[in-house]
Enzyme design. Structure first.
Site, PDB file in Angstrom:
ATOM      1  CE  LYS A  10      43.575 -11.788 -33.265  1.00 46.68           C
ATOM      2  NZ  LYS A  10      44.219 -11.770 -31.813  1.00 46.68           N
ATOM      3  CE1 TYR A  50      43.771  -6.750 -30.232  1.00 44.18           C
ATOM      4  CE2 TYR A  50      44.978  -6.867 -32.889  1.00 44.18           C
ATOM      5  CZ  TYR A  50      44.096  -6.999 -31.715  1.00 44.18           C
ATOM      6  OH  TYR A  50      43.533  -8.666 -32.230  1.00 44.18           O
ATOM      7  CG  PHE A  58      51.809  -7.941 -25.829  1.00 47.34           C
ATOM      8  CD1 PHE A  58      50.000  -8.015 -26.722  1.00 47.34           C
ATOM      9  CD2 PHE A  58      51.534  -7.304 -24.158  1.00 47.34           C
ATOM     10  CE1 PHE A  58      49.187  -7.434 -26.041  1.00 47.34           C
ATOM     11  CE2 PHE A  58      49.920  -6.911 -23.762  1.00 47.34           C
ATOM     12  CZ  PHE A  58      48.704  -6.897 -24.977  1.00 47.34           C
ATOM     13  NE  ARG A  86      36.461 -11.942 -24.831  1.00 46.93           N
ATOM     14  CZ  ARG A  86      37.760 -11.565 -24.831  1.00 46.93           C
ATOM     15  NH1 ARG A  86      37.927 -10.918 -25.946  1.00 46.93           N
ATOM     16  NH2 ARG A  86      38.017 -11.220 -24.043  1.00 46.93           N
ATOM     17  CB  THR A  92      44.252 -14.274 -24.678  1.00 49.04           C
ATOM     18  OG1 THR A  92      42.646 -13.431 -24.472  1.00 49.04           O
ATOM     19  CG2 THR A  92      45.196 -13.372 -24.648  1.00 49.04           C
ATOM     20  NE  ARG A 103      41.775 -16.340 -28.831  1.00 49.21           N
ATOM     21  CZ  ARG A 103      41.656 -14.974 -28.560  1.00 49.21           C
ATOM     22  NH1 ARG A 103      41.228 -15.476 -26.934  1.00 49.21           N
ATOM     23  NH2 ARG A 103      42.338 -14.161 -28.766  1.00 49.21           N
ATOM     24  CG  ASN A 113      45.233 -15.401 -29.587  1.00 48.30           C
ATOM     25  OD1 ASN A 113      45.044 -14.612 -30.670  1.00 48.30           O
ATOM     26  ND2 ASN A 113      45.044 -14.679 -28.441  1.00 48.30           N
ATOM     27  CG  HIS A 116      39.387  -9.281 -31.706  1.00 43.80           C
ATOM     28  ND1 HIS A 116      40.085  -8.557 -31.072  1.00 43.80           N
ATOM     29  CD2 HIS A 116      38.337  -8.596 -32.291  1.00 43.80           C
ATOM     30  CE1 HIS A 116      39.263  -8.169 -30.445  1.00 43.80           C
ATOM     31  NE2 HIS A 116      38.291  -7.811 -31.675  1.00 43.80           N
ATOM     32  CD  GLU A 127      36.944  -4.451 -30.436  1.00 41.08           C
ATOM     33  OE1 GLU A 127      36.424  -5.422 -31.093  1.00 41.08           O
ATOM     34  OE2 GLU A 127      37.543  -4.857 -29.883  1.00 41.08           O
TER      35      GLU A 127
HETATM   36  N1  UDP Z   1      48.810 -10.403 -26.952  1.00 36.76           N
HETATM   37  C1  UDP Z   1      50.478 -10.826 -26.834  1.00 36.76           C
HETATM   38  N2  UDP Z   1      50.973 -10.739 -25.818  1.00 36.76           N
HETATM   39  C2  UDP Z   1      49.899 -11.059 -24.433  1.00 36.76           C
HETATM   40  C3  UDP Z   1      49.105 -11.298 -24.892  1.00 36.76           C
HETATM   41  C4  UDP Z   1      48.377 -10.113 -26.038  1.00 36.76           C
HETATM   42  O1  UDP Z   1      50.479 -10.939 -27.946  1.00 36.76           O
HETATM   43  O2  UDP Z   1      50.655 -10.781 -23.817  1.00 36.76           O
HETATM   44  C5  UDP Z   1      48.239 -10.812 -28.030  1.00 36.76           C
HETATM   45  C6  UDP Z   1      47.100 -11.315 -28.457  1.00 36.76           C
HETATM   46  O3  UDP Z   1      47.115 -11.945 -29.629  1.00 36.76           O
HETATM   47  C7  UDP Z   1      45.702 -11.298 -27.686  1.00 36.76           C
HETATM   48  C8  UDP Z   1      45.685  -9.715 -28.201  1.00 36.76           C
HETATM   49  O4  UDP Z   1      46.940  -9.702 -28.095  1.00 36.76           O
HETATM   50  O5  UDP Z   1      44.735 -12.292 -28.620  1.00 36.76           O
HETATM   51  C9  UDP Z   1      44.654  -9.438 -27.517  1.00 36.76           C
HETATM   52  O6  UDP Z   1      44.887  -8.916 -26.570  1.00 36.76           O
HETATM   53  P1  UDP Z   1      43.831  -9.214 -25.525  1.00 36.76           P
HETATM   54  O7  UDP Z   1      44.361  -8.624 -23.707  1.00 36.76           O
HETATM   55  O8  UDP Z   1      43.218  -8.080 -25.343  1.00 36.76           O
HETATM   56  O9  UDP Z   1      43.368 -10.967 -25.197  1.00 36.76           O
HETATM   57  P2  UDP Z   1      42.405 -11.048 -26.217  1.00 36.76           P
HETATM   58  O10 UDP Z   1      40.561 -10.233 -25.856  1.00 36.76           O
HETATM   59  O11 UDP Z   1      42.097 -11.703 -27.654  1.00 36.76           O
HETATM   60  O12 UDP Z   1      42.131 -12.143 -25.621  1.00 36.76           O
HETATM   61 MG    MG Z   2      40.759  -8.111 -26.063  1.00 33.11          MG
END
Ligand code: UDP
Ligand code: MG
Length: 151
Positions: A10, A50, A58, A86, A92, A103, A113, A116, A127
Protein backbone atom coordinates in the site's frame (compact mmCIF):
# COMPACT_ATOMS: atom_id res chain seq x y z
CA UNK A 1 -2.86 -27.11 -7.13
CA UNK A 2 -1.19 -23.71 -7.25
CA UNK A 3 -3.37 -20.71 -6.47
CA UNK A 4 -2.94 -17.06 -7.35
CA UNK A 5 -3.36 -14.17 -4.97
CA UNK A 6 -3.33 -10.41 -5.30
CA UNK A 7 -0.84 -8.66 -3.04
CA UNK A 8 -0.39 -4.89 -2.85
CA UNK A 9 2.22 -2.92 -0.98
CA UNK A 10 0.00 0.00 0.00
CA UNK A 11 1.07 3.66 -0.37
CA UNK A 12 2.48 3.79 3.18
CA UNK A 13 4.72 0.81 2.43
CA UNK A 14 6.05 2.49 -0.71
CA UNK A 15 6.50 5.84 1.08
CA UNK A 16 8.47 4.13 3.83
CA UNK A 17 10.81 2.45 1.31
CA UNK A 18 9.72 -1.06 2.25
CA UNK A 19 9.19 -2.39 -1.31
CA UNK A 20 12.34 -4.50 -1.39
CA UNK A 21 11.90 -5.94 2.09
CA UNK A 22 8.31 -7.00 1.41
CA UNK A 23 8.93 -8.43 -2.06
CA UNK A 24 11.88 -10.33 -0.56
CA UNK A 25 9.61 -12.10 1.94
CA UNK A 26 7.50 -13.55 -0.87
CA UNK A 27 10.55 -14.48 -2.93
CA UNK A 28 12.29 -16.11 0.02
CA UNK A 29 9.20 -18.10 0.93
CA UNK A 30 9.51 -19.62 -2.53
CA UNK A 31 6.41 -18.26 -4.21
CA UNK A 32 6.41 -17.43 -7.88
CA UNK A 33 5.85 -13.75 -8.66
CA UNK A 34 3.97 -13.66 -11.95
CA UNK A 35 2.83 -10.03 -11.96
CA UNK A 36 4.56 -6.95 -10.54
CA UNK A 37 4.15 -3.24 -11.13
CA UNK A 38 4.12 0.20 -9.52
CA UNK A 39 0.93 2.13 -10.20
CA UNK A 40 -1.11 4.99 -8.83
CA UNK A 41 -4.58 3.54 -8.17
CA UNK A 42 -7.40 5.56 -9.71
CA UNK A 43 -10.48 6.39 -7.67
CA UNK A 44 -12.39 3.81 -9.71
CA UNK A 45 -9.83 1.07 -8.99
CA UNK A 46 -9.88 1.85 -5.26
CA UNK A 47 -13.69 1.86 -5.13
CA UNK A 48 -13.86 -1.47 -6.96
CA UNK A 49 -11.17 -2.99 -4.80
CA UNK A 50 -12.86 -2.01 -1.53
CA UNK A 51 -16.51 -2.26 -2.64
CA UNK A 52 -17.25 -4.61 0.28
CA UNK A 53 -16.44 -1.79 2.74
CA UNK A 54 -18.58 0.90 1.10
CA UNK A 55 -20.73 2.66 3.70
CA UNK A 56 -18.49 1.78 6.66
CA UNK A 57 -17.15 4.66 8.76
CA UNK A 58 -13.55 4.06 7.66
CA UNK A 59 -14.39 3.79 3.93
CA UNK A 60 -13.79 7.43 2.84
CA UNK A 61 -10.40 7.51 4.56
CA UNK A 62 -9.52 4.10 3.12
CA UNK A 63 -10.22 5.35 -0.42
CA UNK A 64 -8.13 8.50 0.21
CA UNK A 65 -5.29 6.42 1.62
CA UNK A 66 -5.19 3.91 -1.22
CA UNK A 67 -5.18 6.67 -3.86
CA UNK A 68 -2.63 8.83 -1.98
CA UNK A 69 0.41 7.44 -3.76
CA UNK A 70 1.64 4.52 -5.79
CA UNK A 71 1.17 0.93 -4.75
CA UNK A 72 3.20 -2.11 -5.78
CA UNK A 73 0.68 -4.55 -7.23
CA UNK A 74 1.67 -8.21 -7.40
CA UNK A 75 0.22 -11.48 -8.54
CA UNK A 76 1.81 -14.26 -6.52
CA UNK A 77 1.42 -17.95 -7.29
CA UNK A 78 1.91 -20.95 -5.04
CA UNK A 79 0.27 -23.84 -3.25
CA UNK A 80 -2.13 -22.46 -0.60
CA UNK A 81 -0.74 -18.96 -1.22
CA UNK A 82 -3.99 -17.14 -0.44
CA UNK A 83 -4.17 -18.34 3.16
CA UNK A 84 -0.41 -18.38 3.74
CA UNK A 85 0.11 -14.85 2.41
CA UNK A 86 -2.56 -13.66 4.87
CA UNK A 87 -0.54 -15.42 7.61
CA UNK A 88 2.65 -13.72 6.44
CA UNK A 89 0.85 -10.35 6.53
CA UNK A 90 -0.62 -10.79 10.00
CA UNK A 91 -3.93 -9.48 11.30
CA UNK A 92 -5.41 -6.18 10.14
CA UNK A 93 -4.58 -4.48 13.46
CA UNK A 94 -0.79 -4.59 13.84
CA UNK A 95 -1.12 -4.91 17.62
CA UNK A 96 -3.01 -8.18 17.08
CA UNK A 97 -0.59 -9.47 14.43
CA UNK A 98 1.93 -12.13 15.42
CA UNK A 99 5.52 -11.07 15.94
CA UNK A 100 7.45 -11.59 12.72
CA UNK A 101 4.52 -10.88 10.41
CA UNK A 102 4.77 -7.99 7.96
CA UNK A 103 2.13 -5.95 9.77
CA UNK A 104 3.59 -6.55 13.22
CA UNK A 105 7.06 -5.71 12.03
CA UNK A 106 6.26 -2.58 10.00
CA UNK A 107 2.73 -1.25 10.43
CA UNK A 108 2.01 1.59 12.83
CA UNK A 109 -1.79 1.34 13.04
CA UNK A 110 -4.83 -0.49 11.71
CA UNK A 111 -5.51 2.13 9.06
CA UNK A 112 -2.01 2.35 7.60
CA UNK A 113 -1.11 -1.30 7.66
CA UNK A 114 1.36 -1.56 4.75
CA UNK A 115 0.00 -4.49 2.78
CA UNK A 116 -3.10 -5.97 1.19
CA UNK A 117 -3.67 -9.64 0.35
CA UNK A 118 -6.77 -11.34 -1.07
CA UNK A 119 -8.84 -13.30 1.43
CA UNK A 120 -10.37 -15.98 -0.88
CA UNK A 121 -10.13 -17.49 -4.36
CA UNK A 122 -13.05 -15.32 -5.50
CA UNK A 123 -11.48 -12.12 -4.08
CA UNK A 124 -8.14 -12.99 -5.67
CA UNK A 125 -9.67 -13.39 -9.13
CA UNK A 126 -11.71 -10.20 -8.74
CA UNK A 127 -8.79 -8.13 -7.44
CA UNK A 128 -6.25 -9.39 -9.99
CA UNK A 129 -8.67 -8.32 -12.75
CA UNK A 130 -8.94 -4.80 -11.30
CA UNK A 131 -5.19 -4.18 -11.42
CA UNK A 132 -3.82 -6.43 -14.18
CA UNK A 133 -4.55 -7.03 -17.84
CA UNK A 134 -4.21 -10.67 -18.85
CA UNK A 135 -1.09 -9.93 -20.94
CA UNK A 136 0.67 -8.34 -17.95
CA UNK A 137 0.76 -11.65 -16.11
CA UNK A 138 3.85 -13.71 -16.90
CA UNK A 139 3.00 -17.20 -15.71
CA UNK A 140 4.60 -19.26 -18.43
CA UNK A 141 8.09 -19.79 -17.01
CA UNK A 142 9.74 -22.28 -14.73
CA UNK A 143 11.24 -21.62 -11.34
CA UNK A 144 14.82 -22.92 -10.96
CA UNK A 145 13.51 -25.94 -9.04
CA UNK A 146 11.02 -26.77 -11.80
CA UNK A 147 13.75 -26.28 -14.40
CA UNK A 148 16.26 -28.54 -12.65
CA UNK A 149 13.61 -31.20 -11.94
CA UNK A 150 12.41 -30.87 -15.54
CA UNK A 151 8.77 -30.68 -14.53
N1 UDP B 1 -9.37 -0.39 7.80
C1 UDP B 1 -9.44 0.77 8.57
N2 UDP B 1 -10.21 0.74 9.72
C2 UDP B 1 -10.91 -0.36 10.10
C3 UDP B 1 -10.83 -1.53 9.30
C4 UDP B 1 -10.06 -1.51 8.17
O1 UDP B 1 -8.83 1.78 8.26
O2 UDP B 1 -11.61 -0.32 11.15
C5 UDP B 1 -8.58 -0.37 6.55
C6 UDP B 1 -7.22 -1.08 6.68
O3 UDP B 1 -6.28 -0.41 5.85
C7 UDP B 1 -7.56 -2.47 6.15
C8 UDP B 1 -8.53 -2.16 5.02
O4 UDP B 1 -9.29 -1.05 5.54
O5 UDP B 1 -6.41 -3.17 5.72
C9 UDP B 1 -9.46 -3.29 4.63
O6 UDP B 1 -10.07 -3.81 5.78
P1 UDP B 1 -10.23 -5.38 6.01
O7 UDP B 1 -11.09 -5.57 7.20
O8 UDP B 1 -10.67 -6.02 4.73
O9 UDP B 1 -8.75 -5.83 6.41
P2 UDP B 1 -7.63 -6.67 5.62
O10 UDP B 1 -8.34 -7.66 4.74
O11 UDP B 1 -6.81 -5.66 4.85
O12 UDP B 1 -6.84 -7.31 6.71
MG1 MG C 1 -9.97 -7.49 3.47
Amino acid sequence: MAERTFIAIKPDGVKRNLIGKIVTRFEEKGYKIIGLKLLLPTLEMAQKHYAEHEGKPFYPRLINYITSGPIVAMVVEGVNVIEEARKMMGKTKPEEAEVGTIRFDYALCQEYNIIHGSDSVASAEREIAIYFKEEEICANWKTMTEMIMNV
